[in-house]
Every structure is written in C-alpha cells, then in structure tokens.
Design a protein around this motif. Structure first.
Motif, PDB file in Angstrom:
ATOM      1  N   SER A 275      -2.322   2.445   9.109  1.00  0.00           N
ATOM      2  CA  SER A 275      -1.783   3.022   9.925  1.00  0.00           C
ATOM      3  C   SER A 275      -0.178   2.733   9.966  1.00  0.00           C
ATOM      4  N   LEU A 276       0.068   1.450   9.644  1.00  0.00           N
ATOM      5  CA  LEU A 276       1.499   0.901   9.386  1.00  0.00           C
ATOM      6  C   LEU A 276       2.117   1.384   8.341  1.00  0.00           C
ATOM      7  N   THR A 277       1.293   1.518   6.996  1.00  0.00           N
ATOM      8  CA  THR A 277       1.886   2.366   5.829  1.00  0.00           C
ATOM      9  C   THR A 277       2.411   3.812   6.137  1.00  0.00           C
ATOM     10  N   GLU A 278       1.567   4.463   6.757  1.00  0.00           N
ATOM     11  CA  GLU A 278       2.029   5.749   7.227  1.00  0.00           C
ATOM     12  C   GLU A 278       3.187   5.837   7.931  1.00  0.00           C
ATOM     13  N   ARG A 279       3.250   4.923   8.925  1.00  0.00           N
ATOM     14  CA  ARG A 279       4.704   4.817   9.843  1.00  0.00           C
ATOM     15  C   ARG A 279       5.791   4.619   8.778  1.00  0.00           C
ATOM     16  N   ILE A 280       5.821   3.683   8.059  1.00  0.00           N
ATOM     17  CA  ILE A 280       6.684   3.275   7.041  1.00  0.00           C
ATOM     18  C   ILE A 280       7.259   4.388   6.257  1.00  0.00           C
ATOM     19  N   ASP A 281       6.018   4.876   5.577  1.00  0.00           N
ATOM     20  CA  ASP A 281       6.607   6.167   4.670  1.00  0.00           C
ATOM     21  C   ASP A 281       7.098   7.168   5.604  1.00  0.00           C
TER      22      ASP A 281
ATOM     23  N   ASN B 249       0.729  -1.328  -0.032  1.00  0.00           N
ATOM     24  CA  ASN B 249      -0.080   0.051  -0.012  1.00  0.00           C
ATOM     25  C   ASN B 249       0.759   1.463  -0.010  1.00  0.00           C
ATOM     26  N   SER B 250       2.104   1.070   0.124  1.00  0.00           N
ATOM     27  CA  SER B 250       3.055   2.257   0.368  1.00  0.00           C
ATOM     28  C   SER B 250       3.196   3.080  -1.100  1.00  0.00           C
ATOM     29  N   GLU B 251       3.306   4.114  -0.976  1.00  0.00           N
ATOM     30  CA  GLU B 251       3.754   4.881  -2.224  1.00  0.00           C
ATOM     31  C   GLU B 251       5.102   4.805  -2.696  1.00  0.00           C
TER      32      GLU B 251
ATOM     33  N   GLY C 141      21.017  -1.399  16.682  1.00  0.00           N
ATOM     34  CA  GLY C 141      20.973   0.185  16.127  1.00  0.00           C
ATOM     35  C   GLY C 141      19.621   0.178  15.282  1.00  0.00           C
ATOM     36  N   LEU C 142      18.699  -0.416  15.272  1.00  0.00           N
ATOM     37  CA  LEU C 142      17.424  -0.395  14.368  1.00  0.00           C
ATOM     38  C   LEU C 142      16.487   0.227  14.928  1.00  0.00           C
ATOM     39  N   THR C 143      15.658   1.149  14.360  1.00  0.00           N
ATOM     40  CA  THR C 143      14.321   1.686  15.171  1.00  0.00           C
ATOM     41  C   THR C 143      13.355   0.766  14.621  1.00  0.00           C
ATOM     42  N   PRO C 144      12.471   0.436  15.751  1.00  0.00           N
ATOM     43  CA  PRO C 144      11.317  -0.267  15.413  1.00  0.00           C
ATOM     44  C   PRO C 144      10.220   0.057  15.367  1.00  0.00           C
ATOM     45  N   VAL C 145       9.220  -0.146  14.678  1.00  0.00           N
ATOM     46  CA  VAL C 145       7.846   0.321  14.388  1.00  0.00           C
ATOM     47  C   VAL C 145       7.038  -1.104  15.051  1.00  0.00           C
ATOM     48  N   ILE C 146       6.186  -0.687  15.820  1.00  0.00           N
ATOM     49  CA  ILE C 146       5.708  -1.763  16.918  1.00  0.00           C
ATOM     50  C   ILE C 146       4.153  -1.625  16.954  1.00  0.00           C
ATOM     51  N   SER C 147       3.323  -2.792  16.763  1.00  0.00           N
ATOM     52  CA  SER C 147       1.802  -2.861  16.881  1.00  0.00           C
ATOM     53  C   SER C 147       1.607  -2.501  18.484  1.00  0.00           C
ATOM     54  N   ASN C 148       0.379  -1.681  18.453  1.00  0.00           N
ATOM     55  CA  ASN C 148       0.129  -1.120  19.826  1.00  0.00           C
ATOM     56  C   ASN C 148      -0.922  -2.066  20.252  1.00  0.00           C
ATOM     57  N   SER C 149      -0.851  -3.242  19.920  1.00  0.00           N
ATOM     58  CA  SER C 149      -2.154  -4.422  20.263  1.00  0.00           C
ATOM     59  C   SER C 149      -2.284  -4.421  21.796  1.00  0.00           C
ATOM     60  N   PRO C 150      -3.498  -4.488  22.477  1.00  0.00           N
ATOM     61  CA  PRO C 150      -3.618  -4.744  23.779  1.00  0.00           C
ATOM     62  C   PRO C 150      -3.109  -5.904  24.477  1.00  0.00           C
ATOM     63  N   TYR C 151      -2.731  -6.906  23.402  1.00  0.00           N
ATOM     64  CA  TYR C 151      -2.342  -8.146  23.891  1.00  0.00           C
ATOM     65  C   TYR C 151      -0.655  -8.200  23.801  1.00  0.00           C
ATOM     66  N   SER C 152       0.012  -7.116  23.443  1.00  0.00           N
ATOM     67  CA  SER C 152       1.298  -7.382  23.339  1.00  0.00           C
ATOM     68  C   SER C 152       2.042  -6.401  24.413  1.00  0.00           C
TER      69      SER C 152
END
Length: 619
Positions: free
Chosen positions: A324-330, A221-223, A293-304
């Motif tokens: 939401s994930l696409t927006e963070r990646i971009d 879905n990312s541009e 040294g990697l930046t993570p992008v993490i799900s905000n799941s209530p079970y995680s």
C-alpha cells in the motif's frame, strides 16, 4: 503568569513530548511569563531538579528511548509551587501523581496533559498486540491520574477520544503542540548527486513503533527504487538495524540525527514526506513538513492521530502494508504536478498549527482555569468547608436549647466517656498521624485559669488533638450546626462538649453567656478562627474575630497554636501542634482603644504569631 511545568525528562531529550514542552516553555517566556521546570537532569536557573529513576528490568529499553522517571521530592515540589499561578503536569507517572497531591494541598490550580499512550510503552517491550493489557493500562492511568483532574490538555481530537473511550470524565482541551515558525519554505540547493532523485524524507525517533523499516521495504519494492533518495532523520535504539536493512537500497540513505538547521534544508529539498508510525498522538514532524510545503503520506493506523492531517485520498496508506505504501509513493512520483498543487494545500493547512497559536490557546486556557480556581477560593473564604458531610437530620436551636451543659450529671458521665475516647484517639492520632505536641510546658502557667485557645483548621481530627492537649481539662468547641445533623456523630459531639453555633444575627449573642460561664469555671473554649476545614492546607487563611471578641470581653488569655505537617513516604503527613506564648487582651486595652479596635489588634497579633510559626516550619 507564573507557570510550573512538571515533566520527568526535559533537558537534551529527543522524544516528542519533551521537545514540545521545551518549545512551549521558550515561547511562554518570550511572551513575558515566568516558567519554572520540575524535572530530572542538571540544575539551572528556573529549574528544580528531582532524582531520576529507572525500572530495573526495563532500564536498557527506557534509556534507549531517551527517557527516565523522576522521583518526587516533596520539599522540592513545595518550593517550586510556592508562588506559581498554575501547574501543568505532562505525564501520568509517580512524579506527577505526587505533584498533583501537593498542588491540591497548596490549593494551586492544576492541569494535566495526555502525551503518552500505553501502546508506546507496550510496543517497546514486545507487547504491542495485547489489547487486554492496553485496556488495563488505560483504565489504570485514568483511574489513578486523569480522572482526578477537571482539565486535560490533548494535542489532537484523536487523543481526546482515546481518553473518553476509556472512561475519562474531565474537560478535554484540544491544543496542538505546535511547530516552530522557523519551519517554512526556503530556497535550497540540492547536491549534484541528488538532482535527478525523488527525495523522500521521514523524521522521528528511531524506535519500533515509528515503523521506519516499513518505509525502507516499500522503497525497495518500488519500480522507481533507483530514482528514490531516502533521508531518515532521528536517533534511537533501531538506528543500527535500519542502517543494516537500508543496505539493500540502490541509493545509500542518510540515517541519523539532524539539527533543526539541516532538517529545515531537507524539508525544503524533499519531494515527499512519509510518516509510517503506528502509534502517535500528533506528530510535530508531519506538521513541520506541511509547513515547508511537503505533501505527507501517512499511516492510517487506528492508534495514530496523524492521519487526521490528510487532505487527499493518496495521502494515507494501509498501516503495516508495504505494498500500500509502495503504491502511494509510486503514485506521487508519477503525478508530480498534482503533488505540487496538493503541497500548497498542506502549506495553507499548516498555519492552523503554529507554535504561537498553540501557546496563545494554552495561555487563555490557563487564565480560564486560574479564574475559576480563584472564584472557588473566594467562595471557600466565605468559610465553607472543603470537606462535605452527609447530614440528613435537622437541628432546631430554639431559645431553650442549652449550648453548653453545666449539670453535674452530664459532666460526670461526659468526663468518663471522654477519658475512654481520649485513650483511643491518642493511639489513632499518634500511630496514624504521628501527632507531636510541642511547648506543652507553656500550659502550666494557665492550668488554673480559663482560656481561649485558637489554631488553624487543617486536619479532619484536629479537634480531637486539641482535646488531647488539654485533657483532663474540659474543652468546649463551637462547631457548625450541620455537624450536629449527622447521625450518631451529633451525640458524640455533644458528649465531647462541642456545641452548635446558633444561626442568624443573634447567634453570636446567644453564645456570650455560656462561654463566659465556662471560662469562669476554668475550662478551655477552643476556636478555629479560619472558620472552615481545609485538610492539609499549609498557609494560614484569614481569621474571623469571634474568638478574640470573647477573649476581650472576658479578659481571658488566648493560647495560639500552629498546626503544621511533615511529609512521610507511606503514612499520612506527621502532624505537629506547636503551642505558642499566651496573648493577653489586657495588653491591647492599655492605650484606651475602643473594643472593636482592641479586638482587631488582638486578632492581628494572634494571626501573626501563628503565621510566623507556620512559615518557620515550612522553610
């Protein structure tokens, strides 16, 4: 320390809990500790093997999860636990529940771990959204397992909060599973075809709850989809589906299991780490990414729990939300200078979670638990019972109190009532506890002579079993005063010829004459020289010398008896009482020893006879 780890699957396993256990074991052994494993799989040095088991209707699902259940083998568990200082139980399943029971019987300190959520299990059988079922499983796990412990190891505060929320009362200790030191920044060279690519890495078992399909869809879905190179490291039941879904991406992703060496290269080659899992108690792979040294992008799941590692608002996304994930990646593709700055912050943060730090915390916790356990054992060795009783009444033993009743009227009615009780007790002890009496023929040589009998005190009904051994002879059993402060029981004890031990310094002297008289009448006076009841304890504890003093004083034989147990699948352990050869005080007076020395030798001889029999039985 000698540490026992009880875990259903340990070898060649790629789930996080098992990998963590393997790393902890290796690190503890490096630190000089002896670690034994109780698990399924192949036998090897330092490992005790139990059979494996699969729930029939879920066998394929469990196998795809690279897991199996261990079947508890009592003999194996006892052998493994014999010399250990502490026992660590990793899951709440049948193997661990039985291990807990055995540990308690052997009086070994034990700690549990919370490594698996009900959501993990439900997700893989298609019931992830059932909140009611999740709650029921949590309640069952806590009721049947976790609330039996004083100490539980939780990898994150989130894990501890889940237990608290569902009613866990134990002390919860937050210790990260820790990442290996080999995961750190290194110089690495990208393949030529990836030089202009933005590399996104994700690591984890390829299973539904890990949600790698969301990452593929978000990238699609990312541009910048033409610029992104995806690496999915792992193995599991979803691998084929993920490969099929990934065919839509312009740059063919790498999907499959990677060795730690290759993974280290990818961690240092990637630009961004994405963790989309809906269910997680920590996530070692996220910590490893941060450590490189990697930046993570993490799900905000209530079970995680993994979202707790986020240091930046753009490091989390709405769980199960492709856009939401696409927006963070971009965002991170467009802000690569900021990405580098934030990556340095994650690298620094990761130092709190190294394996050596976690293992040291665990070792300190073990020492604390062992220390408290030893202090309690020392208190118990002062002859406090492990079984607590409700005793609301009071008993005054004044100078006129008759410890042993010798009146003909009392004996007449007592004999009748004891005979009736003996029948009922025989049925209970035989049917429920499988009572077996061995070497009873030894008693024939002593049937006309009073004697002192002694046995280890490890069954709540062992006094009734002693009565059955000698019936119809009269048996007098000294008992703690508190037992005569229990309503109704106090009268039954008197009728059954038990008598209270008088308190204070003169209590021992007060028993001398009544015991001598009972022995002269040809009765049996039975003592439990361990002086306290420890149900199902399988090792002999130190003796007090009272019984042996009375035998020495009255020159009466001692009949040692060893109480041992044989485990059964459903009913309580079978109780075996082995009558041993009599020991005569006269044999210890021949060398002219003083009374104290003779009593000590007599005590040691009886202790050795019973202990030898116990050791033979349990071998």
């Amino acid at each position: 320390m000698k540490i026992a780890i009880v875990i259903d699957k340990f070898d060649d396993c790629k789930n996080g809990a098992s990998i963590s256990a393997q790393r902890f074991v290796d690190e503890k052994r490096k630190n000089g500790h002896e670690v034994v494993i109780i698990s399924t799989g192949q036998p090897k040095e330092g490992k005790f093997v139990v059979p494996e088991f699969y729930i029939p209707m879920f066998k394929n699902v469990i196998k795809k999860m690279d897991f199996c259940f261990g079947v508890p083998d009592v003999k194996t568990l006892r052998r493994a636990f014999k010399d250990v200082d502490i026992i660590h139980l990793h899951f709440p399943f049948k193997l661990q529940r039985k291990a807990y029971k055995i540990a308690k019987e052997m009086h070994k300190p034990v700690i549990a771990a919370f490594h698996i959520q009900p959501e993990n299990m439900l997700y893989n059988i298609g019931l992830a959204k059932s909140r009611l079922l999740t709650k029921i499983i949590y309640k069952a796990m806590i009721w049947r397992f976790y609330n039996k412990f004083e100490n539980i190891h939780c990898p994150t505060e989130f894990a501890a909060e889940q237990l608290r929320k569902h009613g866990c009362k134990a002390d919860l200790h937050i210790i990260s599973n820790g990442f290996l030191p080999k995961f750190h920044p290194i110089e690495t060279e990208r393949p030529k075809e990836w030089e202009d690519k933005f590399i996104i890495l994700t690591v984890g078992r390829l299973a539904k709850e890990k949600n790698q399909n969301l990452i593929i869809k978000a990238i699609d879905n990312s541009e910048y989809r033409d610029k992104i190179q995806l690496i999915i490291s792992g193995s599991g039941p979803q691998e084929a589906k993920l490969k099929k879904l990934a065919k839509a991406l312009p740059n063919p992703p790498i999907i499959g299991y990677q060795t730690n060496e290759d993974l280290l290269k990818y961690f240092n080659m990637a630009d961004l780490y994405v963790h989309a899992s809906n269910i997680e108690l920590e996530s070692l792979s996220t910590l490893e990414a941060m450590a490189c040294g990697l930046t993570p992008v993490i799900s905000n799941s209530p079970y995680s729990a993994t979202k707790c590692f986020s240091l930046h608002e753009k490091s989390t996304f709405e769980y199960d939300d492709i856009f939401s994930l696409t927006e963070r990646i971009d965002y991170w593709i467009e802000h690569q200078e900021e990405l580098q700055t934030v990556s340095d912050q994650y690298l620094e943060e990761s130092k709190k979670y190294t394996l050596d730090v976690s293992v040291k915390k665990a070792e300190n916790l073990y020492r604390k638990i062992i220390k408290v356990h030893k202090e309690r054992l020392e208190q118990l060795n002062t002859h406090d019972h492990k079984v607590k009783v409700w005793a609301p009444l009071s008993l005054e033993i004044d100078k006129d109190y008759e410890l042993i009743k010798f009146s003909k009227t009392f004996n007449f009615f007592s004999d009748i009532i004891v005979a009736i009780l003996a029948g009922a007790l025989y049925v209970i002890n035989k049917s429920l506890y499988g009572l077996k009496i061995e070497n009873k023929k030894i008693l024939k040589q002593l049937r006309k002579e009073g004697a002192i009998s002694v046995a280890n005190h490890c069954h709540i009904l062992d006094a009734t079993m002693i009565d059955l051994i000698f019936w119809p002879r009269r048996v007098h059993i000294p008992s703690l005063k508190i037992n005569f402060e229990i309503p109704i029981a106090r009268h039954l004890l008197r009728i059954a010829r038990a008598f209270p031990i008088p308190p204070g310094n003169m209590g021992f002297a007060r028993m001398t004459k009544p015991i001598a008289r009972a022995l002269e009448h040809g009765d049996i006076v039975h003592f439990f020289p361990e002086a306290s009841l420890w149900p199902y304890h399988r090792e002999l504890r130190p003796f007090v010398e009272g019984a042996f003093y009375f035998a020495h004083l009255n020159d009466k034989p001692i009949i040692p008896m060893a109480v041992t147990f044989k485990d059964r699948k459903i009913l309580p352990p079978k109780t075996i009482i082995t009558i041993l050869d009599p020991i005569y005080p006269a044999d210890y007076k021949k060398d002219g020893s003083k009374a104290r020395e003779s009593v000590k030798k007599l005590t040691e001889a009886c202790y050795k006879a019973i202990n030898d029999e116990i050791e033979i039985r349990y071998k």
